[in-house]
Design a protein around this motif. Sequence first.
Motif, PDB file in Angstrom:
ATOM      1  N   GLN A   6       0.844  -1.188   0.000  1.00  0.00           N
ATOM      2  CA  GLN A   6       0.000   0.000   0.000  1.00  0.00           C
ATOM      3  C   GLN A   6       0.881   1.241   0.000  1.00  0.00           C
ATOM      4  OE1 GLN A   6      -3.441  -0.154   2.857  1.00  0.00           O
ATOM      5  NE2 GLN A   6      -2.194  -1.765   3.732  1.00  0.00           N
ATOM      6  N   TYR A  32       3.433  -4.431   3.267  1.00  0.00           N
ATOM      7  CA  TYR A  32       4.157  -3.160   3.253  1.00  0.00           C
ATOM      8  C   TYR A  32       3.148  -2.030   3.124  1.00  0.00           C
ATOM      9  CZ  TYR A  32       7.040   0.641   1.368  1.00  0.00           C
ATOM     10  OH  TYR A  32       7.643   1.850   1.150  1.00  0.00           O
ATOM     11  N   GLN A  33       3.397  -0.971   3.856  1.00  0.00           N
ATOM     12  CA  GLN A  33       2.471   0.152   3.810  1.00  0.00           C
ATOM     13  C   GLN A  33       3.249   1.455   3.992  1.00  0.00           C
ATOM     14  OE1 GLN A  33       0.039   1.149   7.336  1.00  0.00           O
ATOM     15  NE2 GLN A  33      -1.647   0.354   6.119  1.00  0.00           N
ATOM     16  N   MET A  34       3.002   2.413   3.146  1.00  0.00           N
ATOM     17  CA  MET A  34       3.693   3.700   3.265  1.00  0.00           C
ATOM     18  C   MET A  34       2.711   4.839   3.031  1.00  0.00           C
ATOM     19  SD  MET A  34       6.272   5.634   3.712  1.00  0.00           S
ATOM     20  CE  MET A  34       7.646   4.532   3.878  1.00  0.00           C
ATOM     21  N   THR A  35       2.720   5.801   3.921  1.00  0.00           N
ATOM     22  CA  THR A  35       1.870   6.981   3.768  1.00  0.00           C
ATOM     23  C   THR A  35       2.740   8.220   3.850  1.00  0.00           C
ATOM     24  OG1 THR A  35       0.465   5.877   5.359  1.00  0.00           O
ATOM     25  CG2 THR A  35      -0.296   7.991   4.536  1.00  0.00           C
ATOM     26  N   PRO A  74      -1.781   4.189  10.879  1.00  0.00           N
ATOM     27  CA  PRO A  74      -1.423   2.912  10.255  1.00  0.00           C
ATOM     28  C   PRO A  74      -1.374   1.838  11.335  1.00  0.00           C
ATOM     29  CG  PRO A  74       0.527   4.298  10.525  1.00  0.00           C
ATOM     30  CD  PRO A  74      -0.586   4.934  11.304  1.00  0.00           C
ATOM     31  N   CYS A 114       6.250  -7.470   8.160  1.00  0.00           N
ATOM     32  CA  CYS A 114       5.257  -6.412   8.057  1.00  0.00           C
ATOM     33  C   CYS A 114       5.906  -5.095   8.415  1.00  0.00           C
ATOM     34  CB  CYS A 114       4.095  -6.641   9.015  1.00  0.00           C
ATOM     35  SG  CYS A 114       3.160  -8.106   8.635  1.00  0.00           S
ATOM     36  N   SER A 115       5.688  -4.088   7.625  1.00  0.00           N
ATOM     37  CA  SER A 115       6.247  -2.803   7.991  1.00  0.00           C
ATOM     38  C   SER A 115       5.309  -1.699   7.529  1.00  0.00           C
ATOM     39  CB  SER A 115       7.620  -2.621   7.358  1.00  0.00           C
ATOM     40  OG  SER A 115       7.524  -2.647   5.959  1.00  0.00           O
ATOM     41  N   HIS A 116       5.351  -0.609   8.253  1.00  0.00           N
ATOM     42  CA  HIS A 116       4.665   0.572   7.745  1.00  0.00           C
ATOM     43  C   HIS A 116       5.501   1.801   8.054  1.00  0.00           C
ATOM     44  CE1 HIS A 116       2.232   0.747  11.714  1.00  0.00           C
ATOM     45  NE2 HIS A 116       3.230   1.562  11.822  1.00  0.00           N
ATOM     46  N   GLU A 149       8.045   4.934  11.536  1.00  0.00           N
ATOM     47  CA  GLU A 149       8.246   3.661  10.867  1.00  0.00           C
ATOM     48  C   GLU A 149       8.057   2.523  11.847  1.00  0.00           C
ATOM     49  OE1 GLU A 149      12.200   4.892   9.413  1.00  0.00           O
ATOM     50  OE2 GLU A 149      12.934   3.126  10.452  1.00  0.00           O
TER      51      GLU A 149
END
Lengths: 373, 478
Positions: free
Chosen positions: A251, A281-284, A299, A310-312, B417
Amino acid sequence: MPGWKPPDMTALPTRKLEAWRYTDLRPLTGITFATPPALSAPDLPSLDLPRLVFLNGAAAPEFSADLPFAGAFVPPDAEDVLPLAQINAAAARDGATLSVPAGQDAGALLLFAQAGGETAFAMHPRHRIVLGEGAHLTLIEIAKGNGEYWHNPVFDIALAKGARLEHVRVQQESEAAFSLCTIRAEIGEGAAYEHFTAAIGARISRTEIHATLVGEAARADVNAVELLRGTQHADVTTIIRHQAAGCPSRQVVKAVLADDARGVFQGRVEVAPGAQKTDAYQMTRALLLSPRAEMDIKPELEIFADDVKCSHGATIGALDDEQLFYLRSRGIDELTARAMLVRAFLDDALAPVEQPQARGLLDEAIESWWRRS
Amino acid sequence: MSVSTVEALAEQKYKYGFTTEIAMEEFPRGLSEEIVRLISARKGEPDWMLEWRLKAYALWRKMEEPDWARIKHPPIDYDDLYYYAAPAAPAPKSLDEVDPELLKTYEKLGIPLNERAALAGVAVDAVFDSVSVATTFRETLSKAGVIFCPISEAVREHPELVRQYLGTVVPAADNFFAALNSAVFSDGSFVYIPKGVRCPMELSTYFRINARNTGQFERTLIIADDEATVSYLEGCTAPMRDENQLHAAVVELVALEGAKIKYSTVQNWYPGDEQGRGGIYNFVTKRGACRGRNSKISWTQVETGSAITWKYPSCILQGEGSVGEFYSVALTNNFQQADTGTKMIHLGRNTTSTIISKGISAGHSNNTYRGLVKIMAGAQGARNFTQCDSLLIGDQCGAHTVPYIESRNASAKVEHEATTSKIAEDQLFYCRSRGLSQEDAVGLIVNGFCKDVLKELPMEFAVEAQKLLSVSLEGSVG
């Protein structure tokens, strides 16, 4: 429209619900939403694609292609757990019903929804998209309009083994409109749901995506951009449920906020017990172009399996003065330099959209937003 | 690792699980206005303090227990608790008067209460159930002008300071558990560091819940006046018991201009047994206010104990250029549940905050990071960096991350993060091939995972924390 019922406003979710913490729907409660009026002369885009046209929530066969895999509207179940889908369930009278048989590549299709009227009205289309084993469809959706209305579509999507659905939405609704869209996708083994939303229009909008990965190696890509100005409010909420092992999800959500705009992203990744080898994976990222803009990000990770990755990440900030200076020192004027940086900022959210017509549409939408702002 | 070794290791040891048999004075069970009055009277409190408590009690009566945290427990019967328990003998004047049994307890806990204290250079305010038993090194501290005493004493002897600051960071109406604490708090520490003074030694409080069915409601208030500096350590243990015990503390920190407060916690309350029976319910409100320019508040916590941890040490960054820090390790094993994190509220210009959170879940436990970073419109140039990492050991546990990020200022920079992963096979293999046992290898890797936080702890705490992490993980790897 036959059988039309006014929406049940008492069922609207309030900010007391955690899922609605950042989006206040009270502005809707003061409005009387009437029956949608007839709309006869649509402003169709010049895209060389077969299309399905909905005018003020009703199918317009005279403007639509005759598709072998399109069927008659099927009323939804009466009960729903999601408040907006519940309102939709009670009021839905039309919608697209698409069923692509196994092994078939249905190519690209335009779903065009236009709305407009003298007084406020509400429409609750229920779209159903079913892809058989190994089937493929690219669905490009444009929603636009003028005047005050409430567009409350619900998409129910089911993808069988190895199917692939690209779903590109360009939400350019009237800036007096409320656009609240719920999408639920069940993704089977090795199947892929590739979603992209550009939230550009509407006074208040929300795109709520529930993607459930039910078969092994199923994939969900959910990307979005919010381009807002004035006092617009846009909310992108995602719930990605990893219920099977070995599923990737990705995302990327970008928000560019001018004036007094407010952007929201809430994204939850749920990894069920046994969903090992999940790769989520998630990045905003949000860019605040004005000192009065606001961004709220939540998030969430909810993980019940140990062998997962899993990372954001999330960042909020302004345009980088040094980058701006660099471009200016190369003789680029301030406005062009800013446009370049904003475009670059959006790039990795847009990158997954590969279908050339969809891509062209998005580039044009971003360009025209920038010119107006 | 074979199943039998896992089973053998599953007999997790809680070495602080002893009880101490000494005569206790308890008030009747349950909570009423009468009990609040009794507590206040027993403390010889002035009227204003009683009024304050009664107001809080009235508020609490109207409040509901919060349910938003990711924790599950049977309803707490607030009418079945003892709200006050104290050693029966009158308050001691010096260490010689302290019940030797009690001193032995502290000795077992390894607290430097007597001569060893001098070597360790730590001033300890030990809270046994509800009363502060002995406060060491008061002389040295008083020479520097530092006030370090039980809060009950501060209420009597420094009422002007207590009245000025008590409840200004965590008002009674703040939340259910803060209101409860405000009504019935029995003791805790009070620290005042005068202008320009660097506290000559680390201050320390050791909390221990001993009696059955008691709640512990300590209240700590630390004030660092202009340009003052203090480092405060807090440790907690409790005996093993089948029933759950409630701990609802409130800690308030006030940092004035240029002041620095460092608050370190090693929380090792009894976590319950491997079936999830017993253990402490730890519902704590900790908050610091950076009121002055360039002030700094730093929270460091290592949370390995308690059946339930509900705790969000926070900073209100009001003064221009003030700094907030939160370093946390939360480890849960067996059926423990932790829902912990922080709030950083940026009000002033050029305020900065750093959040480093490491969560480790093993067994059947659930570990949640929940945090808020809020940049208000006036926080020009504010800066936040957040990193939350979770480590999962075993496939029966859960690791959750729930950050809230809200920015209303374009000139502010917020970065967040988070990652979730398990111990990498190659890391384990590397350690094992160097002759480390599976347990030691996991301990080493977990300690490495937590290094960014552990290095923030004062030295003596860092050593204890590392040992605790290894002990708490026993029986969870395989």
